[in-house]
Write a protein that holds these residues in place. Structure first.
Motif, PDB file in Angstrom:
ATOM      1  N   ASP A  45      -1.590  -4.115   0.179  1.00 36.79           N
ATOM      2  CA  ASP A  45      -2.229  -2.871   0.636  1.00 36.79           C
ATOM      3  C   ASP A  45      -1.228  -2.086   1.503  1.00 36.79           C
ATOM      4  O   ASP A  45      -1.058  -0.873   1.353  1.00 36.79           O
ATOM      5  CB  ASP A  45      -3.469  -3.160   1.497  1.00 36.79           C
ATOM      6  N   GLU A  68      -5.445   4.652   4.473  1.00 41.33           N
ATOM      7  CA  GLU A  68      -6.377   3.669   5.033  1.00 41.33           C
ATOM      8  C   GLU A  68      -5.697   2.704   5.995  1.00 41.33           C
ATOM      9  O   GLU A  68      -6.276   2.327   7.007  1.00 41.33           O
ATOM     10  CB  GLU A  68      -7.058   2.867   3.917  1.00 41.33           C
ATOM     11  N   GLU A  69      -4.485   2.279   5.674  1.00 40.93           N
ATOM     12  CA  GLU A  69      -3.853   1.236   6.489  1.00 40.93           C
ATOM     13  C   GLU A  69      -3.160   1.774   7.732  1.00 40.93           C
ATOM     14  O   GLU A  69      -2.561   1.024   8.499  1.00 40.93           O
ATOM     15  CB  GLU A  69      -2.899   0.384   5.634  1.00 40.93           C
ATOM     16  N   ASP A  86      -5.838   5.616  -0.629  1.00 40.04           N
ATOM     17  CA  ASP A  86      -6.330   4.244  -0.513  1.00 40.04           C
ATOM     18  C   ASP A  86      -5.444   3.415  -1.440  1.00 40.04           C
ATOM     19  O   ASP A  86      -5.584   3.472  -2.669  1.00 40.04           O
ATOM     20  CB  ASP A  86      -7.807   4.141  -0.920  1.00 40.04           C
ATOM     21  N   ILE A  88      -5.167   0.252  -2.138  1.00 42.22           N
ATOM     22  CA  ILE A  88      -5.957  -0.651  -3.004  1.00 42.22           C
ATOM     23  C   ILE A  88      -7.412  -0.469  -2.599  1.00 42.22           C
ATOM     24  O   ILE A  88      -7.800  -0.828  -1.490  1.00 42.22           O
ATOM     25  CB  ILE A  88      -5.539  -2.129  -2.842  1.00 42.22           C
ATOM     26  N   ASP A  89      -8.197   0.125  -3.472  1.00 42.21           N
ATOM     27  CA  ASP A  89      -9.633   0.236  -3.198  1.00 42.21           C
ATOM     28  C   ASP A  89     -10.318  -0.895  -3.960  1.00 42.21           C
ATOM     29  O   ASP A  89     -10.228  -0.966  -5.189  1.00 42.21           O
ATOM     30  CB  ASP A  89     -10.177   1.593  -3.655  1.00 42.21           C
ATOM     31  N   THR A  91     -10.206  -4.233  -2.247  1.00 41.89           N
ATOM     32  CA  THR A  91      -9.279  -5.313  -1.868  1.00 41.89           C
ATOM     33  C   THR A  91      -9.903  -6.690  -2.085  1.00 41.89           C
ATOM     34  O   THR A  91      -9.218  -7.629  -2.514  1.00 41.89           O
ATOM     35  CB  THR A  91      -8.852  -5.137  -0.391  1.00 41.89           C
TER      36      THR A  91
END
Ligand code: IPD
Ligand code: CA
Ligand code: CA
Length: 265
Positions: A45, A68-69, A86, A88-89, A91
């Motif tokens: 991610d 996101e991260e 995002d 990885i949506d 996860t």
């Protein structure tokens, strides 16, 4: 603004990121938790978000990034061009299943969605749209959404929203679940939006999502004539968390009127 060039670059970078994620299937993931024991994040991610950021910063230094991260910018408004990422949506699916997850990338200008890309990495399927230019699955154009009634619809939602929860009176959800033809839950908001866009499901509801979960899907669905709002039928801000309700137009209107009546929650 050269939106064709931005679209071209975005697709190129999403494909490269997807190839990197596929390679990771043979590697050992480093898995950590975030807000709670079921809120997971992996080294992939983080690596994928950083990959996008390095590409965007190199070519478009004046664009802003909401990731996101947390490697992007902290934004107080959506002025200018904003990439909502995002990496990885889904996860949890990525970790447990190595499928049923997607990369989600929405590009907005002054709060208006211009480009949306959702890449189903496992199936090598890229769903993409540029505002005013139609929506596509790889090279194939997607058809405009057709109206449906609740009785003949499949509705995507998480089972937790039909249990007692902090966000909505679950008694409002029970009749909807009972009246619909069926319900589904896939564990990736981006893919669930793609499923609305392709008519595989007719609506998707969630009580709380972040801008990067919905930014890309909103562009794709609106390009096909679908509606994307919160559960009160209001426009999304794309700056804060909100509920989500997306469906073909006819279904959106009838669910709002008959099931999510204003003032009842
Ligand atoms: C999550 C997924 C999930 C949704 C959650 C999201 P993540 O995203 O989209 O389906 O129900 O609310 O946070 O954490 O896997 O990127
Ligand atoms: Ca997400
Ligand atoms: Ca994510």
């Amino acid at each position: 603004m050269d939106w064709d060039q931005i679209y071209f670059h975005a697709k190129e970078w999403v494909n490269a990121a997807g190839a990197r994620i596929r390679l990771s299937f043979d590697e050992t993931l480093n898995i950590q938790t975030k807000s709670n024991a079921n809120d997971l994040v992996t080294n992939m991610d983080k690596e994928i978000e950083q990959f996008f950021i390095s590409k965007i910063r190199a070519v478009y230094p004046d664009h802003k990034i909401l990731g996101e991260e947390g490697f992007g910018d902290t934004l107080e408004n959506l002025d200018g061009v904003v990439w909502m990422i995002d990496p990885i949506d889904g996860t949890m699916n990525f970790i447990h299943q190595q499928r049923n997850f997607a990369i989600s990338l929405g590009i907005y200008e002054n709060g208006i969605g211009k480009i949306g890309l959702i890449y189903d990495v496992f199936h090598d399927e890229l769903y993409h749209a540029k505002r005013g230019n139609g929506a596509y699955l790889n090279e194939k154009p997607l058809a405009p959404l057709k109206d449906s009634t609740v009785k003949e619809s499949i509705i995507a939602l998480n089972a937790t929203w039909v249990m007692e929860n902090r966000r909505i009176d679950h008694n409002l959800m029970i009749p909807l679940v009972r009246d619909a033809r069926g319900t589904r839950s896939y564990g990736s908001a981006a893919l669930e939006m793609v499923f609305v866009a392709t008519g595989r499901v007719d609506a998707y509801l969630s009580m709380r999502l972040s801008p990067w979960d919905v930014a890309a899907g909103a562009v794709i669905i609106e390009e096909l004539g679908g509606f994307v709002t919160n559960l009160r039928g209001e426009k999304l801000s794309f700056l804060a968390q909100d509920s989500l309700f997306t469906a073909n137009q006819g279904l959106h209107q009838s669910i709002l009127k008959d099931y999510l009546k204003e003032g009842r929650w």
